[in-house]
Design a protein around this motif. Structure first.
Motif, PDB file in Angstrom:
ATOM      1  N   ASP A 259       0.952  -1.247   0.037  1.00  0.00           N
ATOM      2  CA  ASP A 259      -0.220   0.020   0.036  1.00  0.00           C
ATOM      3  C   ASP A 259       0.956   1.381   0.075  1.00  0.00           C
ATOM      4  OD1 ASP A 259      -2.470  -1.602   0.171  1.00  0.00           O
ATOM      5  OD2 ASP A 259      -2.096  -1.606   2.366  1.00  0.00           O
ATOM      6  N   GLU A 260       2.220   1.100   0.175  1.00  0.00           N
ATOM      7  CA  GLU A 260       3.098   2.444   0.090  1.00  0.00           C
ATOM      8  C   GLU A 260       3.704   2.326  -1.161  1.00  0.00           C
ATOM      9  OE1 GLU A 260       3.429   4.299   2.684  1.00  0.00           O
ATOM     10  OE2 GLU A 260       2.546   3.035   4.308  1.00  0.00           O
ATOM     11  N   THR A 261       4.006   3.713  -1.398  1.00  0.00           N
ATOM     12  CA  THR A 261       5.009   4.094  -2.663  1.00  0.00           C
ATOM     13  C   THR A 261       6.333   3.727  -2.093  1.00  0.00           C
ATOM     14  OG1 THR A 261       3.611   5.619  -3.415  1.00  0.00           O
ATOM     15  CG2 THR A 261       5.861   5.897  -4.323  1.00  0.00           C
ATOM     16  N   PHE A 262       7.073   2.671  -2.403  1.00  0.00           N
ATOM     17  CA  PHE A 262       8.211   2.104  -2.115  1.00  0.00           C
ATOM     18  C   PHE A 262       9.200   1.406  -3.014  1.00  0.00           C
ATOM     19  CE2 PHE A 262      10.824  -1.426  -0.478  1.00  0.00           C
ATOM     20  CZ  PHE A 262      11.458  -0.811   1.145  1.00  0.00           C
ATOM     21  N   TYR A 263      10.192   2.136  -2.998  1.00  0.00           N
ATOM     22  CA  TYR A 263      11.288   1.590  -4.060  1.00  0.00           C
ATOM     23  C   TYR A 263      12.301   0.645  -3.408  1.00  0.00           C
ATOM     24  CZ  TYR A 263       8.828   4.770  -7.006  1.00  0.00           C
ATOM     25  OH  TYR A 263       7.749   5.550  -7.601  1.00  0.00           O
ATOM     26  N   PRO A 264      12.885  -0.362  -3.955  1.00  0.00           N
ATOM     27  CA  PRO A 264      12.459  -0.919  -5.333  1.00  0.00           C
ATOM     28  C   PRO A 264      11.255  -1.496  -5.184  1.00  0.00           C
ATOM     29  CG  PRO A 264      14.076  -2.386  -4.196  1.00  0.00           C
ATOM     30  CD  PRO A 264      13.962  -1.162  -3.168  1.00  0.00           C
ATOM     31  N   LEU A 265      10.523  -1.395  -6.458  1.00  0.00           N
ATOM     32  CA  LEU A 265       9.284  -1.842  -6.399  1.00  0.00           C
ATOM     33  C   LEU A 265       9.202  -3.566  -6.362  1.00  0.00           C
ATOM     34  CD1 LEU A 265       8.016   0.033  -9.668  1.00  0.00           C
ATOM     35  CD2 LEU A 265       7.021   0.250  -7.096  1.00  0.00           C
ATOM     36  N   PHE A 266      10.331  -4.070  -6.952  1.00  0.00           N
ATOM     37  CA  PHE A 266      10.180  -5.625  -6.778  1.00  0.00           C
ATOM     38  C   PHE A 266      10.069  -6.000  -5.376  1.00  0.00           C
ATOM     39  CE2 PHE A 266      14.549  -5.187  -6.226  1.00  0.00           C
ATOM     40  CZ  PHE A 266      15.008  -6.361  -5.251  1.00  0.00           C
ATOM     41  N   LEU A 267      10.531  -5.345  -4.422  1.00  0.00           N
ATOM     42  CA  LEU A 267      10.711  -5.960  -3.082  1.00  0.00           C
ATOM     43  C   LEU A 267       9.252  -6.008  -2.438  1.00  0.00           C
ATOM     44  CD1 LEU A 267      13.032  -6.667  -1.275  1.00  0.00           C
ATOM     45  CD2 LEU A 267      13.014  -4.420  -0.086  1.00  0.00           C
ATOM     46  N   LYS A 268       8.208  -5.219  -2.782  1.00  0.00           N
ATOM     47  CA  LYS A 268       6.978  -5.510  -2.464  1.00  0.00           C
ATOM     48  C   LYS A 268       6.516  -6.706  -2.354  1.00  0.00           C
ATOM     49  CE  LYS A 268       5.058  -0.797  -3.331  1.00  0.00           C
ATOM     50  NZ  LYS A 268       3.866  -0.100  -3.858  1.00  0.00           N
ATOM     51  N   LYS A 269       6.626  -7.508  -3.496  1.00  0.00           N
ATOM     52  CA  LYS A 269       6.433  -8.934  -3.637  1.00  0.00           C
ATOM     53  C   LYS A 269       7.602  -9.975  -3.058  1.00  0.00           C
ATOM     54  CE  LYS A 269       3.590  -8.525  -7.725  1.00  0.00           C
ATOM     55  NZ  LYS A 269       3.518  -8.952  -8.984  1.00  0.00           N
ATOM     56  N   GLU A 270       8.747  -9.758  -3.453  1.00  0.00           N
ATOM     57  CA  GLU A 270      10.008 -10.530  -3.189  1.00  0.00           C
ATOM     58  C   GLU A 270      10.137 -10.582  -1.700  1.00  0.00           C
ATOM     59  OE1 GLU A 270      11.053 -12.522  -5.384  1.00  0.00           O
ATOM     60  OE2 GLU A 270       9.803 -11.709  -6.716  1.00  0.00           O
ATOM     61  N   ILE A 271       9.802  -9.556  -0.866  1.00  0.00           N
ATOM     62  CA  ILE A 271      10.194  -9.545   0.633  1.00  0.00           C
ATOM     63  C   ILE A 271       9.630 -10.637   1.278  1.00  0.00           C
ATOM     64  CG2 ILE A 271       8.168  -8.033   1.163  1.00  0.00           C
ATOM     65  CD1 ILE A 271      11.892  -7.837   2.401  1.00  0.00           C
ATOM     66  N   PHE A 272       8.695 -11.338   0.697  1.00  0.00           N
ATOM     67  CA  PHE A 272       7.825 -12.678   1.362  1.00  0.00           C
ATOM     68  C   PHE A 272       8.722 -13.847   1.045  1.00  0.00           C
ATOM     69  CE2 PHE A 272       4.594  -9.281   0.882  1.00  0.00           C
ATOM     70  CZ  PHE A 272       4.225  -8.940   2.335  1.00  0.00           C
ATOM     71  N   ASN A 273       9.706 -13.765   0.101  1.00  0.00           N
ATOM     72  CA  ASN A 273      10.303 -15.025  -0.556  1.00  0.00           C
ATOM     73  C   ASN A 273      11.754 -14.628  -0.681  1.00  0.00           C
ATOM     74  OD1 ASN A 273       7.906 -16.668  -1.159  1.00  0.00           O
ATOM     75  ND2 ASN A 273       7.426 -14.796  -2.565  1.00  0.00           N
ATOM     76  N   LEU A 274      12.451 -14.270   0.509  1.00  0.00           N
ATOM     77  CA  LEU A 274      13.947 -14.232   0.392  1.00  0.00           C
ATOM     78  C   LEU A 274      14.683 -15.125  -0.264  1.00  0.00           C
ATOM     79  CD1 LEU A 274      14.657 -12.269   3.712  1.00  0.00           C
ATOM     80  CD2 LEU A 274      13.842 -11.148   1.597  1.00  0.00           C
ATOM     81  N   PRO A 275      15.557 -14.988  -1.308  1.00  0.00           N
ATOM     82  CA  PRO A 275      16.280 -15.953  -1.978  1.00  0.00           C
ATOM     83  C   PRO A 275      17.140 -16.950  -1.038  1.00  0.00           C
ATOM     84  CG  PRO A 275      17.067 -13.978  -2.762  1.00  0.00           C
ATOM     85  CD  PRO A 275      15.777 -13.710  -1.815  1.00  0.00           C
ATOM     86  N   ASP A 276      17.375 -18.109  -1.486  1.00  0.00           N
ATOM     87  CA  ASP A 276      18.366 -18.876  -0.577  1.00  0.00           C
ATOM     88  C   ASP A 276      19.523 -18.618  -0.831  1.00  0.00           C
ATOM     89  OD1 ASP A 276      16.271 -20.120   1.120  1.00  0.00           O
ATOM     90  OD2 ASP A 276      15.871 -21.514  -0.427  1.00  0.00           O
ATOM     91  N   THR A 277      19.952 -18.399  -2.361  1.00  0.00           N
ATOM     92  CA  THR A 277      21.108 -18.085  -2.969  1.00  0.00           C
ATOM     93  C   THR A 277      21.102 -16.716  -3.650  1.00  0.00           C
ATOM     94  OG1 THR A 277      20.351 -18.975  -4.937  1.00  0.00           O
ATOM     95  CG2 THR A 277      21.595 -20.321  -3.267  1.00  0.00           C
ATOM     96  N   PHE A 278      22.225 -16.081  -3.586  1.00  0.00           N
ATOM     97  CA  PHE A 278      22.253 -14.798  -4.504  1.00  0.00           C
ATOM     98  C   PHE A 278      21.653 -14.645  -5.765  1.00  0.00           C
ATOM     99  CE2 PHE A 278      25.292 -11.627  -6.564  1.00  0.00           C
ATOM    100  CZ  PHE A 278      24.635 -10.565  -5.983  1.00  0.00           C
ATOM    101  N   THR A 279      20.738 -13.911  -5.943  1.00  0.00           N
ATOM    102  CA  THR A 279      19.934 -13.958  -7.296  1.00  0.00           C
ATOM    103  C   THR A 279      20.229 -12.595  -7.996  1.00  0.00           C
ATOM    104  OG1 THR A 279      18.355 -15.356  -6.302  1.00  0.00           O
ATOM    105  CG2 THR A 279      17.437 -14.343  -8.048  1.00  0.00           C
ATOM    106  N   ILE A 280      20.285 -12.674  -9.499  1.00  0.00           N
ATOM    107  CA  ILE A 280      20.495 -11.761 -10.390  1.00  0.00           C
ATOM    108  C   ILE A 280      19.188 -11.500 -10.884  1.00  0.00           C
ATOM    109  CG2 ILE A 280      21.509 -10.616 -12.456  1.00  0.00           C
ATOM    110  CD1 ILE A 280      23.692 -12.359 -11.811  1.00  0.00           C
ATOM    111  N   ARG A 281      18.395 -10.108 -11.033  1.00  0.00           N
ATOM    112  CA  ARG A 281      17.004 -10.005 -11.289  1.00  0.00           C
ATOM    113  C   ARG A 281      17.200  -8.562 -12.117  1.00  0.00           C
ATOM    114  NH1 ARG A 281      13.708  -7.230  -9.603  1.00  0.00           N
ATOM    115  NH2 ARG A 281      12.079  -8.659  -9.737  1.00  0.00           N
TER     116      ARG A 281
END
Length: 159
Positions: free
Chosen positions: A133-155
């Protein structure tokens, strides 16, 4: 010297960002006044500085604490046009999950202010569940914060 340069109407930045999570909240910041958007603590990497060194330095400068890096999470390649200057950006940012143990950071109020040189930063613990619900950058983090990767990931993200 920061690793940032402008060529015509385009700008390149090499940055780091701190992901600081506690009790279902993430530490976000805005600049100078309560802002229309939030971002993560962090900043530009300097010449002859590793990303890890830059992350530790930026946290110390902005928050006044020494945090340890738990692990790197993402290298995000971002392409966007900034409203404030009209420049087209190509930004590389490495996001690190930070360890808050023994830093005294968690004892601070829900919202607190820190001054860095002539800049004033307003920090706020945002509920992760409300991030969408917030204007927050980086945008991808709004979804990905719930699924932190187990390994270093390039996106990559483009907006």
């Amino acid at each position: 010297m920061d690793i940032s340069f402008k060529m015509g109407d385009e700008k390149f930045n090499y940055r780091v960002g701190a992901i600081i999570i506690s009790n279902g909240r993430i530490l976000a910041m805005s600049h100078d006044k309560p802002s229309e958007y939030y971002s993560l603590p962090g900043g530009r990497v300097m010449m002859e500085e590793t990303a890890e060194q830059a992350m530790i330095r930026e946290v110390r400068e902005e928050l006044g604490v020494s945090l340890k890096i738990s692990r790197p999470l993402w290298l995000n390649q971002s392409f966007f046009t900034k409203d404030t200057d009209g420049l087209r950006y190509h930004e590389i940012c490495i996001y690190f999950l930070m360890d808050t143990a023994d830093a005294g950071l968690l004892e601070r109020q829900n919202t607190f202010t820190r001054t860095e040189g002539t800049d004033t930063h307003i920090f706020k613990w945002l509920e992760i569940a409300q991030l969408k619900d917030e204007t927050f950058y980086p945008l991808f983090l709004k979804k990905e914060i719930f699924n932190l990767p187990d390994t270093f990931t390039i996106r990559t993200e483009s907006r």
